[in-house]
Scaffold this active site. Structure first.
Site, PDB file in Angstrom:
ATOM      1  N   CYS A 168       5.092  -5.418  16.020  1.00  0.00           N
ATOM      2  CA  CYS A 168       4.610  -4.388  16.628  1.00  0.00           C
ATOM      3  C   CYS A 168       3.363  -4.717  17.375  1.00  0.00           C
ATOM      4  O   CYS A 168       2.740  -5.006  16.466  1.00  0.00           O
ATOM      5  CB  CYS A 168       5.072  -3.070  15.911  1.00  0.00           C
ATOM      6  SG  CYS A 168       6.538  -2.640  15.942  1.00  0.00           S
ATOM      7  N   CYS A 218      -1.727   3.035   8.521  1.00  0.00           N
ATOM      8  CA  CYS A 218      -0.710   1.995   9.346  1.00  0.00           C
ATOM      9  C   CYS A 218      -0.741   0.007   8.904  1.00  0.00           C
ATOM     10  O   CYS A 218      -1.500  -0.042   9.602  1.00  0.00           O
ATOM     11  CB  CYS A 218      -0.746   2.395  10.319  1.00  0.00           C
ATOM     12  SG  CYS A 218      -0.731   3.471  10.959  1.00  0.00           S
ATOM     13  N   CYS A 270       5.575  -7.021   7.297  1.00  0.00           N
ATOM     14  CA  CYS A 270       6.484  -6.515   7.781  1.00  0.00           C
ATOM     15  C   CYS A 270       6.729  -8.145   9.353  1.00  0.00           C
ATOM     16  O   CYS A 270       6.040  -8.888   9.588  1.00  0.00           O
ATOM     17  CB  CYS A 270       6.463  -5.014   8.936  1.00  0.00           C
ATOM     18  SG  CYS A 270       7.692  -4.691   9.754  1.00  0.00           S
ATOM     19  N   CYS A 311       3.751   8.422   0.903  1.00  0.00           N
ATOM     20  CA  CYS A 311       3.907   7.455   2.514  1.00  0.00           C
ATOM     21  C   CYS A 311       3.499   6.270   1.833  1.00  0.00           C
ATOM     22  O   CYS A 311       3.249   4.973   0.968  1.00  0.00           O
ATOM     23  CB  CYS A 311       2.574   7.348   3.550  1.00  0.00           C
ATOM     24  SG  CYS A 311       3.247   5.812   4.485  1.00  0.00           S
ATOM     25  N   CYS A 344       0.647  -3.023  15.507  1.00  0.00           N
ATOM     26  CA  CYS A 344       0.244  -3.326  13.733  1.00  0.00           C
ATOM     27  C   CYS A 344      -0.684  -3.376  13.058  1.00  0.00           C
ATOM     28  O   CYS A 344       0.460  -4.674  13.026  1.00  0.00           O
ATOM     29  CB  CYS A 344       1.448  -2.205  13.587  1.00  0.00           C
ATOM     30  SG  CYS A 344       1.924  -2.143  12.057  1.00  0.00           S
ATOM     31  N   ASN A 391      -4.374   3.971  15.512  1.00  0.00           N
ATOM     32  CA  ASN A 391      -5.886   3.747  14.235  1.00  0.00           C
ATOM     33  C   ASN A 391      -5.637   2.741  14.827  1.00  0.00           C
ATOM     34  O   ASN A 391      -5.166   1.703  13.982  1.00  0.00           O
ATOM     35  CB  ASN A 391      -4.797   3.476  13.129  1.00  0.00           C
ATOM     36  CG  ASN A 391      -5.401   5.842  13.007  1.00  0.00           C
ATOM     37  OD1 ASN A 391      -6.117   6.148  12.651  1.00  0.00           O
ATOM     38  ND2 ASN A 391      -3.640   6.053  12.380  1.00  0.00           N
ATOM     39  N   SER A 405      10.990   4.759  16.015  1.00  0.00           N
ATOM     40  CA  SER A 405       9.510   4.524  16.332  1.00  0.00           C
ATOM     41  C   SER A 405       9.518   4.714  18.031  1.00  0.00           C
ATOM     42  O   SER A 405      10.085   3.149  18.190  1.00  0.00           O
ATOM     43  CB  SER A 405       8.460   3.416  15.890  1.00  0.00           C
ATOM     44  OG  SER A 405       8.801   3.721  14.322  1.00  0.00           O
ATOM     45  N   LEU A 406       9.246   5.117  18.869  1.00  0.00           N
ATOM     46  CA  LEU A 406       9.276   5.257  20.044  1.00  0.00           C
ATOM     47  C   LEU A 406       8.019   3.902  20.802  1.00  0.00           C
ATOM     48  O   LEU A 406       8.793   2.860  21.466  1.00  0.00           O
ATOM     49  CB  LEU A 406       9.975   6.401  20.421  1.00  0.00           C
ATOM     50  CG  LEU A 406      10.366   6.563  22.214  1.00  0.00           C
ATOM     51  CD1 LEU A 406      11.643   5.401  22.771  1.00  0.00           C
ATOM     52  CD2 LEU A 406      10.313   7.609  22.967  1.00  0.00           C
ATOM     53  N   ASN A 407       7.417   4.730  20.693  1.00  0.00           N
ATOM     54  CA  ASN A 407       6.762   3.860  21.304  1.00  0.00           C
ATOM     55  C   ASN A 407       6.078   3.644  22.725  1.00  0.00           C
ATOM     56  O   ASN A 407       5.223   2.964  23.400  1.00  0.00           O
ATOM     57  CB  ASN A 407       6.230   2.754  20.281  1.00  0.00           C
ATOM     58  CG  ASN A 407       5.529   4.095  18.754  1.00  0.00           C
ATOM     59  OD1 ASN A 407       5.296   4.745  18.874  1.00  0.00           O
ATOM     60  ND2 ASN A 407       5.803   2.581  17.711  1.00  0.00           N
ATOM     61  N   SER A 412      11.501   6.134   8.390  1.00  0.00           N
ATOM     62  CA  SER A 412      10.872   6.220  10.350  1.00  0.00           C
ATOM     63  C   SER A 412      11.467   4.552  10.500  1.00  0.00           C
ATOM     64  O   SER A 412      10.682   3.204   9.724  1.00  0.00           O
ATOM     65  CB  SER A 412       8.931   5.933  10.280  1.00  0.00           C
ATOM     66  OG  SER A 412       9.242   5.566  11.737  1.00  0.00           O
ATOM     67  N   GLU A 445       0.995  -1.184  -0.083  1.00  0.00           N
ATOM     68  CA  GLU A 445       0.520  -0.136  -0.061  1.00  0.00           C
ATOM     69  C   GLU A 445       0.700   1.397  -0.288  1.00  0.00           C
ATOM     70  O   GLU A 445       1.983   1.301   0.515  1.00  0.00           O
ATOM     71  CB  GLU A 445      -1.327  -0.057   1.196  1.00  0.00           C
ATOM     72  CG  GLU A 445      -0.752   0.072   2.264  1.00  0.00           C
ATOM     73  CD  GLU A 445      -1.645  -0.197   3.139  1.00  0.00           C
ATOM     74  OE1 GLU A 445      -1.908   0.997   4.187  1.00  0.00           O
ATOM     75  OE2 GLU A 445      -1.700  -1.153   3.620  1.00  0.00           O
ATOM     76  N   GLY A 466       6.422  -1.986   6.231  1.00  0.00           N
ATOM     77  CA  GLY A 466       7.804  -2.965   6.376  1.00  0.00           C
ATOM     78  C   GLY A 466       8.662  -1.711   6.998  1.00  0.00           C
ATOM     79  O   GLY A 466       8.471  -0.789   7.173  1.00  0.00           O
ATOM     80  N   GLU A 467      10.149  -2.603   7.502  1.00  0.00           N
ATOM     81  CA  GLU A 467      10.934  -1.976   8.183  1.00  0.00           C
ATOM     82  C   GLU A 467      11.892  -1.595   6.813  1.00  0.00           C
ATOM     83  O   GLU A 467      12.306  -2.117   7.052  1.00  0.00           O
ATOM     84  CB  GLU A 467      11.208  -2.563   8.763  1.00  0.00           C
ATOM     85  CG  GLU A 467      12.816  -2.480   9.940  1.00  0.00           C
ATOM     86  CD  GLU A 467      12.572  -0.836  10.245  1.00  0.00           C
ATOM     87  OE1 GLU A 467      11.581  -0.595  11.324  1.00  0.00           O
ATOM     88  OE2 GLU A 467      13.880   0.161  10.082  1.00  0.00           O
TER      89      GLU A 467
HETATM   90  N1  SAH Z   1       9.101   0.226  10.442  1.00  0.00           N
HETATM   91  C1  SAH Z   1       9.211   1.401  10.536  1.00  0.00           C
HETATM   92  C2  SAH Z   1       7.701   2.526   9.549  1.00  0.00           C
HETATM   93  C3  SAH Z   1       6.440   2.114   9.229  1.00  0.00           C
HETATM   94  S1  SAH Z   1       5.463   1.817  11.088  1.00  0.00           S
HETATM   95  C4  SAH Z   1       8.739   1.705  12.351  1.00  0.00           C
HETATM   96  O1  SAH Z   1       8.372   1.139  13.153  1.00  0.00           O
HETATM   97  O2  SAH Z   1       9.032   2.896  12.105  1.00  0.00           O
HETATM   98  C5  SAH Z   1       5.120   4.065  10.760  1.00  0.00           C
HETATM   99  C6  SAH Z   1       4.846   4.437  11.635  1.00  0.00           C
HETATM  100  O3  SAH Z   1       3.517   3.555  12.653  1.00  0.00           O
HETATM  101  C7  SAH Z   1       5.588   4.092  13.337  1.00  0.00           C
HETATM  102  O4  SAH Z   1       5.312   5.143  14.033  1.00  0.00           O
HETATM  103  C8  SAH Z   1       4.376   3.304  14.126  1.00  0.00           C
HETATM  104  O5  SAH Z   1       4.650   3.357  15.299  1.00  0.00           O
HETATM  105  C9  SAH Z   1       2.979   3.633  13.426  1.00  0.00           C
HETATM  106  N2  SAH Z   1       1.816   2.952  13.962  1.00  0.00           N
HETATM  107  C10 SAH Z   1       2.195   1.830  13.266  1.00  0.00           C
HETATM  108  N3  SAH Z   1       1.309   0.646  13.799  1.00  0.00           N
HETATM  109  C11 SAH Z   1      -0.022   2.138  14.126  1.00  0.00           C
HETATM  110  C12 SAH Z   1      -1.318   2.142  14.312  1.00  0.00           C
HETATM  111  N4  SAH Z   1      -2.107   0.994  14.586  1.00  0.00           N
HETATM  112  N5  SAH Z   1      -1.748   3.355  14.087  1.00  0.00           N
HETATM  113  C13 SAH Z   1      -1.309   4.584  14.673  1.00  0.00           C
HETATM  114  N6  SAH Z   1       0.349   3.943  14.437  1.00  0.00           N
HETATM  115  C14 SAH Z   1       1.045   3.045  14.219  1.00  0.00           C
END
Ligand code: SAH
Length: 409
Positions: free
Chosen positions: A175, A394, A171, A164, A178, A351, A275-277, A252, A96, A222-223
């Site tokens: 996470c 995402c 991936c 994007c 995700c 999301n 992506s700290l999270n 990212s 996508e 993907g990463e």
């Molecule tokens: N793999 C990379 C890039 C793809 S994800 C990464 O992890 O950064 C891009 C961003 O979307 C990341 O910051 C991730 O934490 C965020 N993301 C993933 N799933 C999400 C969701 N369900 N809601 C909001 N953000 C999300």
């Protein structure tokens, strides 16, 4: 000369195209014509390269050489103008790609901060049409009357549209919040497939850099840092051949620490987002299992050692999960982790999606989190979710299509 059968021109750089042309054999200037046709004109087929003699077009086709522009399989347009594309690759896999048109209040998800909006506005003043200040506080030129978010005339894009793009099919990072993670990883995208997503969307939107200012974020499926070489090659092609400036791109990463170090040494590199999270190791390991391998101490050390350029900062993304990582104590821990760094934080309320066991926090909690960071001196921005009505966020597109709940195109 390598076997020419099934060669896609998209993805080849100048020297690779030069050696392909040499092996045909054809004079060297043909390489330049091919570059122009593939990356600037974004033609769909070899037969359409009007600068080449008919005979040469035939020769290329006979040798199995094609452009390799990925096909747009599905297109969904959101009420907010976001367009999500399901893009089909040569082997039938899909990824996508999302188009986010201008006018999202300065947070296009491209790592830019409010200050840059002014810079962009200044840039936009160079075009005669946008010399009048729009009403209100937003320094964004109003969209030209009569233009729709989809299909525009070249040169009208005033600098806020963002594409994007995906770097892998699926991936492997896993996470927990995700949707792409639920797919697992199928394969890496080639450099041509990464660039091809951009070319396909530019063509569909009828925009053309550098006249149209386009931002790119490597934040799709993907990463990117687990497909490092193809990603880096794609960036180079996007900068040198497609004409998108590296400062308009943000990559990212979930935190592949050794690649953060490598990336800092690249001559051509987009801005970096991490992506700290989560605000501590226990929480991060629960949400992002890769934290077992590269924990916060390693991640923060890499971020602190990262060689920032003038007027550059690192963006930290923080997906807020209701009742999990969104409390005031988490915000304080984040402030502590980031203390003294040239950085900003993008807060993203989850999301939600099928198969995701977390909830979206209340707006008040998001605001509280932001306030605590700001009071600690850390620029923090709340990112507006885009295209929610079309599941553009995402990994949701492919996932929702796969579970057959997608709306009709
Ligand atoms: N793999 C990379 C890039 C793809 S994800 C990464 O992890 O950064 C891009 C961003 O979307 C990341 O910051 C991730 O934490 C965020 N993301 C993933 N799933 C999400 C969701 N369900 N809601 C909001 N953000 C999300």
């Amino acid at each position: 000369m390598a076997d020419l059968s099934q060669i896609s021109l998209l993805g080849l750089d100048r020297s690779e195209l030069a050696s392909l042309v040499d092996g045909l054999p054809e004079p060297p200037y043909r390489a330049k014509q091919l570059l122009e046709a593939v990356y600037r004109q974004r033609v769909e087929s070899v037969e359409q390269i009007s600068t080449l003699p008919q005979q040469l077009r035939l020769k290329l086709t006979e040798k199995g050489i094609s452009i390799g522009l990925p096909r747009i399989e599905k297109r969904f347009v959101s009420q907010d103008g976001t367009v999500r594309y399901l893009i089909a690759l040569a082997d039938g896999q899909t990824v996508e790609t999302v188009w986010m048109p201008e006018g999202d209040g300065g947070e296009a998800g491209d790592g830019s901060e409010a200050g840059e909006v002014a810079e962009r506005y200044a840039e936009s003043l160079t075009t005669a049409e946008s010399r009048t200040l729009p009403e209100g506080n937003d320094p964004t030129p109003a969209p030209k009357r009569g233009t729709t978010p989809h299909r525009r005339t070249q040169g009208q894009n005033q600098g806020r549209s963002t594409i994007c793009i995906s770097s892998q099919v699926g991936c492997a990072v896993d996470c927990q919040f995700c949707l792409t993670a639920l797919l697992g990883v199928k394969r890496n995208l080639t450099a041509g497939e990464i660039v091809g997503q951009v070319c396909a969307v530019l063509k569909d939107q009828n925009v053309s850099p550098p006249e149209d200012r386009i931002n790119l974020v490597f934040m799709g499926m993907g990463e990117p840092f687990l497909n490092y070489d193809n990603f880096v090659k794609a960036v180079r092609l996007l900068v040198e051949e497609v004409g998108i400036a590296e400062r308009r791109m943000t990559v990212s990463t979930a935190g592949i620490v050794p690649r953060i170090h490598d990336f800092g040494a690249e001559a051509i590199r987009p801005k970096l987002a991490i992506s700290l999270n989560a605000s501590n190791d226990a929480l991060r390991t629960r949400l992002m299992p890769l934290n077992k391998k590269w924990n916060l101490e390693m991640l923060m050390a890499a971020a602190k050692a990262y060689p920032l350029r003038t007027r550059e900062w690192i963006t930290f993304e923080y997906v807020l999960l209701g009742g999990v990582n969104d409390g005031p104590e988490n915000a304080k821990e984040v402030a502590e982790l980031l203390r003294g760094m040239r950085c900003k934080v993008n807060l993203i309320a989850l999301n939600p999606g099928p198969g995701i066991d977390f909830s979206t926090p209340d707006t008040e909690r998001v605001a509280m989190f932001q306030k605590i960071l700001r009071e600690a001196g850390i620029p923090a921005f709340v990112r507006r979710p885009r295209g929610r009505d079309i599941y553009a966020a995402c990994g949701q597109l492919k996932r929702t299509v796969e579970i057959a709940t997608a709306p009709a195109p």
